[in-house]
Design a protein around this motif. Structure first.
Motif, mmCIF file in Angstrom:
data_model
loop_
_atom_site.group_PDB
_atom_site.id
_atom_site.type_symbol
_atom_site.label_atom_id
_atom_site.label_comp_id
_atom_site.label_asym_id
_atom_site.label_seq_id
_atom_site.Cartn_x
_atom_site.Cartn_y
_atom_site.Cartn_z
ATOM 1 N N LEU A 30 75.690 40.966 -7.789
ATOM 2 C CA LEU A 30 76.028 42.338 -7.443
ATOM 3 C C LEU A 30 76.207 42.009 -6.096
ATOM 4 C CD1 LEU A 30 76.846 45.445 -7.882
ATOM 5 C CD2 LEU A 30 74.453 45.960 -7.658
ATOM 6 N N VAL A 31 77.546 42.224 -5.746
ATOM 7 C CA VAL A 31 77.781 41.531 -4.035
ATOM 8 C C VAL A 31 77.776 42.852 -3.319
ATOM 9 C CG1 VAL A 31 78.772 39.315 -4.822
ATOM 10 C CG2 VAL A 31 80.265 41.343 -4.689
ATOM 11 N N GLY A 32 77.784 43.875 -3.765
ATOM 12 C CA GLY A 32 77.974 45.176 -2.721
ATOM 13 C C GLY A 32 78.226 46.441 -3.597
ATOM 14 N N ILE A 33 77.590 47.520 -3.044
ATOM 15 C CA ILE A 33 77.945 48.873 -3.753
ATOM 16 C C ILE A 33 78.376 49.633 -2.667
ATOM 17 C CG2 ILE A 33 76.570 50.715 -4.667
ATOM 18 C CD1 ILE A 33 74.273 48.927 -5.562
ATOM 19 N N VAL A 34 79.651 50.646 -3.243
ATOM 20 C CA VAL A 34 80.335 51.454 -2.268
ATOM 21 C C VAL A 34 79.990 52.712 -2.740
ATOM 22 C CG1 VAL A 34 82.475 52.436 -1.148
ATOM 23 C CG2 VAL A 34 82.172 49.471 -1.830
ATOM 24 N N THR A 35 79.131 53.610 -2.197
ATOM 25 C CA THR A 35 78.781 54.899 -2.370
ATOM 26 C C THR A 35 79.519 56.153 -2.085
ATOM 27 O OG1 THR A 35 76.838 54.994 -0.855
ATOM 28 C CG2 THR A 35 76.368 54.131 -2.776
ATOM 29 N N SER A 36 79.766 57.133 -2.822
ATOM 30 C CA SER A 36 80.741 58.132 -2.575
ATOM 31 C C SER A 36 80.241 59.314 -3.126
ATOM 32 C CB SER A 36 82.322 57.822 -2.799
ATOM 33 O OG SER A 36 82.720 56.749 -2.330
ATOM 34 N N TYR A 37 80.969 60.593 -2.878
ATOM 35 C CA TYR A 37 80.582 61.848 -3.519
ATOM 36 C C TYR A 37 81.075 61.764 -4.830
ATOM 37 C CZ TYR A 37 85.640 62.562 -4.170
ATOM 38 O OH TYR A 37 86.748 62.549 -4.607
ATOM 39 N N GLY A 38 80.669 62.533 -5.749
ATOM 40 C CA GLY A 38 80.997 62.678 -7.147
ATOM 41 C C GLY A 38 79.902 63.540 -7.914
ATOM 42 N N ASN A 39 79.059 62.744 -8.543
ATOM 43 C CA ASN A 39 78.141 63.402 -9.330
ATOM 44 C C ASN A 39 77.136 64.190 -8.258
ATOM 45 O OD1 ASN A 39 78.822 62.612 -12.010
ATOM 46 N ND2 ASN A 39 77.829 60.434 -11.350
ATOM 47 N N VAL A 40 77.029 63.687 -7.123
ATOM 48 C CA VAL A 40 76.395 64.016 -6.309
ATOM 49 C C VAL A 40 76.960 63.912 -4.697
ATOM 50 C CG1 VAL A 40 73.987 64.072 -7.237
ATOM 51 C CG2 VAL A 40 74.825 61.941 -6.120
ATOM 52 N N THR A 41 76.262 64.203 -3.985
ATOM 53 C CA THR A 41 76.869 64.318 -2.458
ATOM 54 C C THR A 41 76.870 62.752 -2.173
ATOM 55 O OG1 THR A 41 74.645 64.268 -1.192
ATOM 56 C CG2 THR A 41 76.136 66.314 -1.521
ATOM 57 N N LYS A 42 77.732 62.343 -1.161
ATOM 58 C CA LYS A 42 77.721 61.013 -0.704
ATOM 59 C C LYS A 42 76.363 60.397 -0.157
ATOM 60 C CE LYS A 42 79.662 58.138 3.172
ATOM 61 N NZ LYS A 42 80.422 58.332 4.515
ATOM 62 N N ARG A 43 75.484 61.312 0.535
ATOM 63 C CA ARG A 43 74.410 60.876 1.261
ATOM 64 C C ARG A 43 73.416 60.573 -0.020
ATOM 65 N NH1 ARG A 43 71.219 60.146 5.281
ATOM 66 N NH2 ARG A 43 69.048 60.839 5.184
ATOM 67 N N GLN A 44 73.197 61.669 -0.988
ATOM 68 C CA GLN A 44 72.426 61.293 -2.086
ATOM 69 C C GLN A 44 72.757 60.214 -2.678
ATOM 70 O OE1 GLN A 44 69.555 63.628 -2.396
ATOM 71 N NE2 GLN A 44 68.971 61.872 -3.751
ATOM 72 N N ALA A 45 73.840 60.123 -3.215
ATOM 73 C CA ALA A 45 74.520 59.054 -3.852
ATOM 74 C C ALA A 45 73.969 57.464 -3.576
ATOM 75 C CB ALA A 45 76.010 58.750 -4.108
ATOM 76 N N THR A 46 74.128 57.426 -2.021
ATOM 77 C CA THR A 46 73.994 56.313 -1.160
ATOM 78 C C THR A 46 72.212 56.215 -1.165
ATOM 79 O OG1 THR A 46 75.582 56.799 0.435
ATOM 80 C CG2 THR A 46 73.791 55.209 1.293
ATOM 81 N N ALA A 47 71.411 57.312 -1.142
ATOM 82 C CA ALA A 47 70.231 57.158 -1.241
ATOM 83 C C ALA A 47 69.577 56.673 -2.748
ATOM 84 C CB ALA A 47 69.354 58.500 -0.935
ATOM 85 N N ASN A 48 70.147 57.238 -3.642
ATOM 86 C CA ASN A 48 69.825 56.807 -5.008
ATOM 87 C C ASN A 48 70.140 55.279 -5.297
ATOM 88 O OD1 ASN A 48 69.129 59.331 -5.535
ATOM 89 N ND2 ASN A 48 70.974 59.871 -6.448
ATOM 90 N N ALA A 49 71.477 54.676 -4.624
ATOM 91 C CA ALA A 49 71.858 53.393 -4.691
ATOM 92 C C ALA A 49 70.888 52.478 -4.323
ATOM 93 C CB ALA A 49 73.067 53.093 -4.245
#
Length: 310
Positions: A30-49
């Motif tokens: 896994l060379v990178g994760i791009v996190t965006s809004y969707g199931n949750v907000t962008k900030r929460q998606a980023t925190a979860n990742a």
């Protein structure tokens, strides 16, 4: 050689299980994760990742800031009833969690580092991936292949009668991506709704897994399963749409395919987000690979093997 995957996602329970699978599979880097809004907000998606990377002691993997809204932000809808208020069901990342995100240009750098070795997988709204096509139009031609979770071809949608959630969430971006991406595989509801993880499978994982993620698998699965039972009372478990997509990127033989050029309705109205193909007998076949049948037992075997490291 390990497969190099750059994941666009919006974690979300099934996105999170997909990330766990990617981190545990010895054949994938896994060379990178791009996190965006969707199931949750962008900030929460980023925190979860980042939280999942922290659990795995893999925080060197860049988490890249993606899209905060769709191209029609007044249409954005989150799904706390399915994924929980913070995206991981009853699990909440520590309030003290501190994380760093990389600028979006990191996507271009990763593309140029790996070129044809790189597989881009998109399991969320396609806003960020469409942005990458517009910003890095020459660079992105170097990518080896694309895998997108979205759509429902001749089967009911899961957000409306016609539309699947990812394509419905930003149909303009989804339509742009399915037209622009080369070596594209789409995993629609036709197969992902059959990628069901049962309670018995989860119990087996907990019994035999030694991964650092064992403590959260049962609670997030049970939350997800109960959420699905409200809409699908007869379902035997929970479908893991995004997990299947990364698994197919690793092993395409998990599914059977048809080859057509897909389109997504991006106009307002009842057909918003509808994915379709021209399947008339006289119509030419396309280059996009669309998964239509799942080898369920092979899917289960792969999942269990990776999650238990057996």
């Amino acid at each position: 050689m390990r497969k190099k995957i750059l994941l666009f996602c919006d974690p979300g329970i099934d996105d999170s299980i997909a990330i766990i699978y990617l981190l545990l599979n010895p054949n994938i880097e896994l060379v990178g994760i791009v996190t965006s809004y969707g199931n949750v907000t962008k900030r929460q998606a980023t925190a979860n990742a980042y939280y999942l990377l922290q659990i795995a002691n893999e925080t060197h993997i860049p988490v890249i800031a993606g899209a905060a809204t769709s191209v029609e932000p007044d249409q954005d809808v989150y799904y706390p009833d399915i994924h929980g208020a913070e995206g991981l069901g009853p699990i909440r990342p520590p309030s003290s969690l501190v994380f760093q995100t990389y600028p979006f240009d990191e996507v271009r750098k990763i593309i140029n580092q790996y070129e044809k070795e790189l597989i881009i997988v998109d399991t969320g709204r396609s806003t960020a991936l469409a942005t990458a096509f517009t910003l890095f139009d020459e660079d992105i031609k170097k990518v080896g292949s694309f895998y997108v979770m979205g759509g429902a071809f001749f089967v009911p949608g899961n957000v409306t009668a016609l539309a699947e959630a990812n394509f419905y969430g930003d149909p303009t971006s989804s339509n742009y991506v399915v037209r622009r991406a080369h070596n594209l595989t789409i995993t629609p509801l036709n197969v992902t709704q059959n990628a069901i993880i049962t309670r018995e499978i989860v119990q087996y994982l907990i019994r035999y897994s030694t991964s650092p993620f064992s403590f959260l698998i049962t609670p997030i699965y049970e939350y997800y399963r109960e959420a699905y039972k409200k809409n699908l009372p007869n379902v035997q478990g929970a479908p893991v749409h995004d997990l299947l997509t990364v698994m197919v990127a690793n092993d395409p033989s998990l599914a059977e395919y048809i080859y057509y050029d897909a389109k997504v309705v991006d106009a307002p109205g009842d057909a918003r987000g509808l994915s379709f193909i021209d399947a008339r007998p006289t119509s030419p076949r396309g280059k996009t690979r669309i998964a239509v049948r799942l080898n369920y037992q092979k899917f289960v075997n792969d999942f269990v093997k990776t999650m238990t490291q057996t």
